[in-house]
Design an enzyme around this catalytic site. Structure first.
Site, mmCIF file in Angstrom:
data_model
loop_
_atom_site.group_PDB
_atom_site.id
_atom_site.type_symbol
_atom_site.label_atom_id
_atom_site.label_comp_id
_atom_site.label_asym_id
_atom_site.label_seq_id
_atom_site.Cartn_x
_atom_site.Cartn_y
_atom_site.Cartn_z
ATOM 1 N NE ARG A 1 -7.340 4.497 5.260
ATOM 2 C CZ ARG A 1 -6.852 5.003 6.048
ATOM 3 N NH1 ARG A 1 -7.292 5.966 7.262
ATOM 4 N NH2 ARG A 1 -5.822 5.943 5.590
ATOM 5 C CG ASP B 1 3.488 1.642 9.109
ATOM 6 O OD1 ASP B 1 3.199 2.309 8.165
ATOM 7 O OD2 ASP B 1 3.378 2.171 10.566
ATOM 8 C CE LYS C 1 -1.639 1.368 4.016
ATOM 9 N NZ LYS C 1 -1.299 3.521 4.895
ATOM 10 C CG ASN C 2 2.058 2.296 3.818
ATOM 11 O OD1 ASN C 2 0.697 2.374 3.008
ATOM 12 N ND2 ASN C 2 2.672 2.354 4.725
ATOM 13 N NE ARG D 1 0.415 10.338 10.377
ATOM 14 C CZ ARG D 1 -0.133 9.489 9.321
ATOM 15 N NH1 ARG D 1 -1.540 8.828 8.861
ATOM 16 N NH2 ARG D 1 0.686 8.250 8.398
ATOM 17 C CB CYS E 1 -5.768 9.599 10.982
ATOM 18 S SG CYS E 1 -3.610 10.213 11.347
HETATM 19 C C1 EPZ Z 1 3.974 6.717 5.976
HETATM 20 O O1 EPZ Z 1 3.407 7.994 6.321
HETATM 21 C C2 EPZ Z 1 3.388 5.687 6.074
HETATM 22 N N1 EPZ Z 1 2.269 6.212 5.559
HETATM 23 C C3 EPZ Z 1 2.814 5.529 7.492
HETATM 24 O O2 EPZ Z 1 1.848 4.489 7.146
HETATM 25 C C4 EPZ Z 1 4.250 5.517 8.461
HETATM 26 O O3 EPZ Z 1 3.669 5.172 9.962
HETATM 27 C C5 EPZ Z 1 5.247 6.415 8.882
HETATM 28 O O4 EPZ Z 1 5.073 6.645 6.775
HETATM 29 C C6 EPZ Z 1 6.190 6.614 9.826
HETATM 30 O O5 EPZ Z 1 7.409 4.852 8.947
HETATM 31 C C7 EPZ Z 1 2.481 5.892 3.626
HETATM 32 O O6 EPZ Z 1 3.568 6.213 3.411
HETATM 33 C C8 EPZ Z 1 0.828 6.243 3.426
HETATM 34 P P1 EPZ Z 1 6.379 10.328 7.901
HETATM 35 P P2 EPZ Z 1 3.601 9.494 7.243
HETATM 36 O O7 EPZ Z 1 6.033 11.819 7.203
HETATM 37 O O8 EPZ Z 1 4.499 9.729 5.297
HETATM 38 C C9 EPZ Z 1 5.938 13.958 11.513
HETATM 39 C C10 EPZ Z 1 0.964 2.717 7.335
HETATM 40 O O9 EPZ Z 1 -0.381 2.363 8.594
HETATM 41 N N2 EPZ Z 1 5.755 14.800 10.633
HETATM 42 O O10 EPZ Z 1 7.298 9.518 8.140
HETATM 43 O O11 EPZ Z 1 2.545 10.265 7.104
HETATM 44 C C11 EPZ Z 1 4.714 12.744 12.007
HETATM 45 O O12 EPZ Z 1 3.666 13.997 12.147
HETATM 46 C C12 EPZ Z 1 0.694 4.089 7.891
HETATM 47 O O13 EPZ Z 1 0.821 2.358 6.284
HETATM 48 C C13 EPZ Z 1 6.044 16.478 10.963
HETATM 49 O O14 EPZ Z 1 6.086 16.833 11.907
HETATM 50 O O15 EPZ Z 1 5.094 9.391 8.273
HETATM 51 C C14 EPZ Z 1 5.310 11.487 12.183
HETATM 52 O O16 EPZ Z 1 5.410 11.471 13.548
HETATM 53 C C15 EPZ Z 1 0.153 4.977 8.977
HETATM 54 N N3 EPZ Z 1 6.072 17.044 9.415
HETATM 55 C C16 EPZ Z 1 6.561 11.972 11.966
HETATM 56 O O17 EPZ Z 1 6.998 12.641 11.411
HETATM 57 C C17 EPZ Z 1 5.934 16.852 8.518
HETATM 58 O O18 EPZ Z 1 5.590 17.644 7.294
HETATM 59 C C18 EPZ Z 1 6.873 10.685 11.086
HETATM 60 O O19 EPZ Z 1 6.074 11.583 10.074
HETATM 61 C C19 EPZ Z 1 5.676 15.091 7.989
HETATM 62 C C20 EPZ Z 1 6.124 14.376 9.129
#
Ligand code: EPZ
Length: 421
Positions: free
Chosen positions: A398, A306, A22-23, A122, A117
């Protein structure tokens, strides 16, 4: 809303095929916005999130066809809109991944701010800061990101902490920007690497994906492509734990063992027997006694956030005291009270949960709250004595393709009941 009724206590046995990631699929489908020609993708899982992103792309005017199981063919040549509406984005944060491609290709974009969410606020501040540095004019108005540019320019982007989506958005934007972009502090997840390979197949010049510094030399245009996405490493981890938690014996086909090293190492430390077979498939034998461990979620290649909820379910039936610390998201323990209802002995202490192992879960009625929490409840239910009812199973739909059917094929007693609260 659908629910699962699961009769637990049955060891799972047999072979399961792992679906596409998915990701990986989500950003790769968004990258078709950058192409000048038809993009054909295979091994795309049939999931709600995939339907959502293809609906977003269709809303942009792109042609979407599904000529076979797992295939999606996208025609970007009919793109006529640059707005990703709230109605769609609110249900899936990853829709923000159209922002970088739209800006790079069409110099404008209007994308709804992703609702927070269940697992945390996020934000997307790192995405917006990086795009601004590349020459985007970005304002937030009425819940939308309004962005336009005279033309994105390559520059040096430094992420203080790794962001998967941020790295993906910038890599896509930089592929069509003028000049060279260097991303430092890049996320190293296999899904980031898979996106890079898809972009390179379109003619992008990308070096270093999978490492903390990625260099992208912008090109004037990108072609269409044919591309098969990688298997889902989180589904692999989930089924490894399904084998362990039911004391079963499973073969995982189409798994990429090199994408799950941290998860396999942690399960081996817990006493689960896992090995890779000649054909690359993974064999898990769950009939061994389990040992308590310490788990800390960290960015790839460390133990993935995850998989945190899923290993917590296994920890609940592991003798002794296991500690699990969530370092990526601020509210990813929604499954804890539900695991307690199933007889687990868990205590939250800030970002850490202390788990005291019990003999076996006890069936109960529980509620799914987010995607990976739902998977954790299914795993617990498969172990539990008696019947478990899991409500709001749409969370699971999902991110897991036909999970109930896959489990039934392995001997589980899982029934999906449609409708209800
Ligand atoms: C990706 O989300 C994945 N989703 C998530 O999987 C996964 O948990 C996450 O990466 C971490 O590995 C997809 O790939 C679609 P991040 P993403 O940006 O890109 C903070 C699942 O279960 N952050 O690496 O949204 C954020 O709040 C999902 O399949 C900021 O503060 O994750 C988080 O605490 C859930 N500012 C941390 O960084 C930003 O601009 C990591 O987020 C971006 C992120």
């Amino acid at each position: 809303m659908d629910k699962f009724i699961i009769e637990g206590g049955i060891p799972l046995n047999g072979e399961v095929h792992i679906s596409g990631s998915k990701n990986a699929a989500l950003p790769i489908l968004c990258s078709s916005i950058l192409a000048d020609d038809i993009c054909t993708y295979t091994n795309i899982p049939a999931l709600r999130d995939i339907s959502t992103i293809t609906e977003v792309l269709s809303t942009l005017g792109m042609g979407i066809e599904r000529p076979c199981n797992g295939c999606i063919v996208i025609d970007p040549r009919t793109t006529s809109s640059y707005e990703a509406p709230y109605e769609l984005v609110k249900s899936m944060r990853a829709s923000i991944l159209v922002l970088g491609p739209l800006l790079a290709k069409y110099k404008k974009a209007k994308v709804s701010l992703p609702g927070g969410c269940a697992i945390g606020v996020r934000p997307i501040d790192m995405h917006l800061k990086a795009l601004t540095k590349m020459g985007a004019n970005i304002t937030l108005s009425h819940g939308y990101v309004m962005a336009f540019t005279e033309g994105l320019k390559g520059t040096r982007i430094v992420f203080d902490t790794p962001t998967v989506g941020g790295t993906e958005n910038i890599m896509m934007a930089a592929s069509l920007a003028e000049g060279t972009t260097v991303i430092e502090g890049a996320a190293k997840e296999p899904e980031v690497v898979d996106l890079a390979y898809a972009l390179i197949a379109m003619g992008a010049q990308i070096d270093g994906a999978g490492q903390s510094t990625i260099t992208i030399d912008g090109t004037p245009s990108l072609s269409g492509l044919e591309y098969r996405v990688i298997p889902d490493r989180i589904e692999v981890g989930t089924f490894l734990i399904a084998g362990a938690i039911t004391k079963g014996d499973l073969i995982l086909k189409d798994a990429r063992a090199d994408h799950v090293v941290a998860v396999v190492d942690k399960l081996l430390e817990m006493g689960v027997a896992i090995n890779q077979r000649e054909d690359g498939s993974l064999h898990v034998d769950g009939k061994h006694d389990l040992l308590p461990v310490q788990v800390d979620t960290v960015p790839y290649p460390g133990f993935p956030t995850d998989m945190q909820a899923q290993i917590m379910a296994l920890a609940c039936i592991t003798p002794g005291t296991t500690s699990i610390t969530e370092n990526i998201f601020e509210n990813r323990f929604m499954h804890v009270p539900e695991l307690v209802r199933l007889g687990g002995r868990l205590e939250e202490k800030g970002h850490t949960v202390i788990v005291q192992g019990v003999e076996q879960f006890q069936g109960a009625s529980v509620m799914a709250t987010d995607l990976r929490a739902s998977a954790s409840l299914v795993l617990a239910a498969l172990n539990a004595r008696g019947l478990t009812e899991i409500r709001r199973i749409y969370h699971l739909d999902r991110g897991y393709e036909n999970l109930d059917q896959k489990l039934v094929k392995l001997g589980a007693r899982v029934r999906r009941e449609r409708g209800g609260l």
